[in-house]
Enzyme design. Structure first.
Site, PDB file in Angstrom:
ATOM      1  N   LYS A   1       0.812  -1.223   0.000  1.00 19.93           N
ATOM      2  CA  LYS A   1       0.000   0.000   0.000  1.00 19.93           C
ATOM      3  C   LYS A   1       0.849   1.279   0.000  1.00 19.93           C
ATOM      4  O   LYS A   1       0.450   2.289  -0.563  1.00 19.93           O
ATOM      5  CB  LYS A   1      -0.921   0.010   1.229  1.00 19.93           C
ATOM      6  CG  LYS A   1      -2.091  -0.952   1.102  1.00 19.93           C
ATOM      7  CD  LYS A   1      -2.964  -0.881   2.328  1.00 19.93           C
ATOM      8  CE  LYS A   1      -4.293  -1.523   2.079  1.00 19.93           C
ATOM      9  NZ  LYS A   1      -5.248  -1.303   3.160  1.00 19.93           N
TER      10      LYS A   1
ATOM     11  N   ASN B   1      -4.901   2.176  -1.791  1.00 20.59           N
ATOM     12  CA  ASN B   1      -5.503   0.836  -1.895  1.00 20.59           C
ATOM     13  C   ASN B   1      -6.299   0.641  -3.188  1.00 20.59           C
ATOM     14  O   ASN B   1      -6.744  -0.468  -3.463  1.00 20.59           O
ATOM     15  CB  ASN B   1      -6.385   0.523  -0.676  1.00 20.59           C
ATOM     16  CG  ASN B   1      -7.765   1.121  -0.785  1.00 20.59           C
ATOM     17  OD1 ASN B   1      -7.930   2.190  -1.390  1.00 20.59           O
ATOM     18  ND2 ASN B   1      -8.762   0.461  -0.227  1.00 20.59           N
TER      19      ASN B   1
ATOM     20  N   TYR C   1     -12.576  -8.444  10.665  1.00 20.59           N
ATOM     21  CA  TYR C   1     -13.862  -9.073  10.293  1.00 20.59           C
ATOM     22  C   TYR C   1     -13.793 -10.592  10.314  1.00 20.59           C
ATOM     23  O   TYR C   1     -14.802 -11.266  10.147  1.00 20.59           O
ATOM     24  CB  TYR C   1     -14.361  -8.568   8.935  1.00 20.59           C
ATOM     25  CG  TYR C   1     -13.335  -8.644   7.836  1.00 20.59           C
ATOM     26  CD1 TYR C   1     -13.107  -9.825   7.150  1.00 20.59           C
ATOM     27  CD2 TYR C   1     -12.578  -7.536   7.507  1.00 20.59           C
ATOM     28  CE1 TYR C   1     -12.158  -9.898   6.153  1.00 20.59           C
ATOM     29  CE2 TYR C   1     -11.623  -7.595   6.507  1.00 20.59           C
ATOM     30  CZ  TYR C   1     -11.420  -8.785   5.834  1.00 20.59           C
ATOM     31  OH  TYR C   1     -10.471  -8.845   4.855  1.00 20.59           O
TER      32      TYR C   1
HETATM   33  P1  NAP Z   1      -0.519  -2.190  10.818  1.00 18.92           P
HETATM   34  O1  NAP Z   1      -0.100  -1.159   9.840  1.00 18.92           O
HETATM   35  O2  NAP Z   1       0.373  -3.336  11.146  1.00 18.92           O
HETATM   36  O3  NAP Z   1      -0.893  -1.407  12.173  1.00 18.92           O
HETATM   37  C1  NAP Z   1      -1.255  -2.050  13.356  1.00 18.92           C
HETATM   38  C2  NAP Z   1      -0.583  -1.314  14.497  1.00 18.92           C
HETATM   39  O4  NAP Z   1      -1.060  -1.876  15.732  1.00 18.92           O
HETATM   40  C3  NAP Z   1       0.943  -1.475  14.498  1.00 18.92           C
HETATM   41  O5  NAP Z   1       1.559  -0.225  14.711  1.00 18.92           O
HETATM   42  C4  NAP Z   1       1.175  -2.431  15.649  1.00 18.92           C
HETATM   43  O6  NAP Z   1       2.435  -2.260  16.243  1.00 18.92           O
HETATM   44  C5  NAP Z   1       0.073  -2.021  16.600  1.00 18.92           C
HETATM   45  N1  NAP Z   1      -0.186  -2.998  17.634  1.00 18.92           N
HETATM   46  C6  NAP Z   1      -0.011  -4.336  17.600  1.00 18.92           C
HETATM   47  N2  NAP Z   1      -0.335  -4.876  18.788  1.00 18.92           N
HETATM   48  C7  NAP Z   1      -0.741  -3.859  19.594  1.00 18.92           C
HETATM   49  C8  NAP Z   1      -1.191  -3.802  20.937  1.00 18.92           C
HETATM   50  N3  NAP Z   1      -1.294  -4.893  21.692  1.00 18.92           N
HETATM   51  N4  NAP Z   1      -1.511  -2.585  21.444  1.00 18.92           N
HETATM   52  C9  NAP Z   1      -1.381  -1.466  20.688  1.00 18.92           C
HETATM   53  N5  NAP Z   1      -0.932  -1.468  19.417  1.00 18.92           N
HETATM   54  C10 NAP Z   1      -0.625  -2.659  18.873  1.00 18.92           C
HETATM   55  O7  NAP Z   1      -1.901  -2.854  10.380  1.00 18.92           O
HETATM   56  P2  NAP Z   1      -3.087  -2.144   9.558  1.00 18.92           P
HETATM   57  O8  NAP Z   1      -2.879  -2.368   8.117  1.00 18.92           O
HETATM   58  O9  NAP Z   1      -3.258  -0.775  10.083  1.00 18.92           O
HETATM   59  O10 NAP Z   1      -4.321  -3.080   9.984  1.00 18.92           O
HETATM   60  C11 NAP Z   1      -4.796  -3.118  11.322  1.00 18.92           C
HETATM   61  C12 NAP Z   1      -6.012  -4.041  11.390  1.00 18.92           C
HETATM   62  O11 NAP Z   1      -7.066  -3.495  10.603  1.00 18.92           O
HETATM   63  C13 NAP Z   1      -5.748  -5.438  10.834  1.00 18.92           C
HETATM   64  O12 NAP Z   1      -6.409  -6.384  11.627  1.00 18.92           O
HETATM   65  C14 NAP Z   1      -6.384  -5.398   9.473  1.00 18.92           C
HETATM   66  O13 NAP Z   1      -6.813  -6.670   9.034  1.00 18.92           O
HETATM   67  C15 NAP Z   1      -7.559  -4.479   9.726  1.00 18.92           C
HETATM   68  N6  NAP Z   1      -8.047  -3.802   8.508  1.00 18.92           N
HETATM   69  C16 NAP Z   1      -9.349  -3.956   8.184  1.00 18.92           C
HETATM   70  C17 NAP Z   1      -9.850  -3.341   7.064  1.00 18.92           C
HETATM   71  C18 NAP Z   1     -11.301  -3.523   6.720  1.00 18.92           C
HETATM   72  O14 NAP Z   1     -11.690  -3.221   5.587  1.00 18.92           O
HETATM   73  N7  NAP Z   1     -12.125  -3.963   7.653  1.00 18.92           N
HETATM   74  C19 NAP Z   1      -9.017  -2.543   6.260  1.00 18.92           C
HETATM   75  C20 NAP Z   1      -7.676  -2.386   6.627  1.00 18.92           C
HETATM   76  C21 NAP Z   1      -7.206  -3.038   7.759  1.00 18.92           C
HETATM   77  P3  NAP Z   1       3.611  -3.297  15.796  1.00 18.92           P
HETATM   78  O15 NAP Z   1       3.798  -3.082  14.330  1.00 18.92           O
HETATM   79  O16 NAP Z   1       4.754  -2.905  16.643  1.00 18.92           O
HETATM   80  O17 NAP Z   1       3.079  -4.672  16.098  1.00 18.92           O
END
Ligand code: NAP
Length: 301
Positions: free
Chosen positions: A82, A107, A245
């Site tokens: 992305k 995206n 989800y």
């Molecule tokens: P990302 O870029 O990896 O961001 C997640 C963040 O959460 C990272 O900075 C991570 O830190 C942090 N984190 C992990 N464990 C944590 C904890 N215990 N407490 C606080 N922070 C924590 O991921 P993303 O792309 O933003 O996606 C996040 C979630 O959203 C995923 O589950 C994804 O599947 C979901 N999502 C859903 C949709 C939808 O359409 N529904 C769209 C996009 C994303 P570290 O990197 O240090 O672990």
């Protein structure tokens, strides 16, 4: 594959992508509107992306068919590309639309003969679900967000644009947290009345005082993941929105539901980011209910 017929090819570029629900949703929409188009999955290796985007080098879909950029009419981009798409394709060959520079991730791409048009529909998808389906009015509301990654960024920008009263964010990665809160939120939205806070812990989010709690971390996807929030913070006037989800109900959502809070998983966000992408690509109003049904069927499989 040459673009000899009028069939338009769309797809998802990422790695891995095999379990994506997007083909079900988009192909159902194309069929419903009688559009000669199909949506395919492309598992792109890191070393293939640049050649595909800049030199029209071929990539394979998961069925082994070969396609070049010029064969595609548009595509979605997912993990881990992305941000890379934005870095690889120079302006003005890449034209960004909407708050891409703030979100710093793309995206959805629409392919034109002389340029690529880059969008990010994640935040817009979240927003459309929150307002259209959940009827949540953000104006004057206090929001707590766990996670400061790409999804959180997309969501935060929309919450700011639509004037949330306050946004508190917590992330274990302090650099990402500071980047989001200091540079994006405070840096870009300081002339709004929204108050921003980088919390140093989940307790510091003051969830008990909030109207909306968002989990934007992947914690909750795995069966043995902990529930990040203590049940003492959950109250009946809180909407708990988990971007995850699958599973449909994370431990956080189950606990919140049992404590009487409203809950939502991220399937609606996935639906509406697809709806937005479909409308960008085709210029037509998306058949939302067809796409929703296709998504609901696909996730059961
Ligand atoms: P990302 O870029 O990896 O961001 C997640 C963040 O959460 C990272 O900075 C991570 O830190 C942090 N984190 C992990 N464990 C944590 C904890 N215990 N407490 C606080 N922070 C924590 O991921 P993303 O792309 O933003 O996606 C996040 C979630 O959203 C995923 O589950 C994804 O599947 C979901 N999502 C859903 C949709 C939808 O359409 N529904 C769209 C996009 C994303 P570290 O990197 O240090 O672990």
């Amino acid at each position: 594959m040459d673009k000899k017929s009028s069939l338009k090819i769309y797809g998802l570029l990422g790695f891995p992508v095999r379990h994506s629900l997007s083909p079900a949703m988009h192909n159902a929409a194309f069929r419903a509107l009688n559009l000669p188009a199909e949506y395919r999955l492309f598992e792109v290796k890191p070393e293939e992306l640049e050649g595909f985007l800049l030199n029209n080098a071929p990539i394979s879909d998961i069925d082994g068919n070969s396609f070049r950029l010029t064969d595609l009419s548009g595509f979605n981009v997912t993990i881990p590309y992305k941000v890379r798409v934005l870095r690889i394709v120079p302006v003005p060959r890449l034209k960004t639309v909407g708050p891409i520079d703030l979100i710093d991730a793309v995206n959805t791409v629409k392919v034109f003969t002389d340029h690529l048009e880059a969008h990010n529909t994640d935040g817009a998808g979240f927003w459309r679900h929150l307002t259209k389906d959940l009827k949540f009015d953000i104006l004057g509301k206090k929001v707590a967000i766990i996670g400061a990654g790409g999804a959180s960024r997309s969501v935060c920008v929309f919450l700011c644009i639509h004037k949330a009263k306050s946004i508190s964010v917590f992330d274990v990665d302090k650099d990402k947290l500071r980047e989001l809160v200091d540079n994006v939120l405070i840096g870009q939205f300081s002339n709004y009345n929204t108050k921003f806070k980088a919390a140093d812990s989940i307790d510091g989010l003051k969830i008990a005082d909030c109207d909306l709690l968002i989990n934007a971390t992947p914690i909750g996807m795995k069966e043995d993941d902990p529930c990040l929030v203590d049940e003492k913070f959950i109250h009946k006037d809180l909407l708990v929105y988990d971007l995850i989800y699958n599973p449909a109900e994370t431990k956080l959502l189950k606990m919140a539901r049992e404590k009487g809070a409203r809950t939502s998983n991220g399937l609606g966000m996935l639906l509406y980011q697809g709806v937005e992408a479909f409308e960008i690509w085709t210029g037509k109003e998306a058949p939302v209910e067809v796409m929703r049904n296709a998504l609901n069927q696909a996730i059961k499989r």
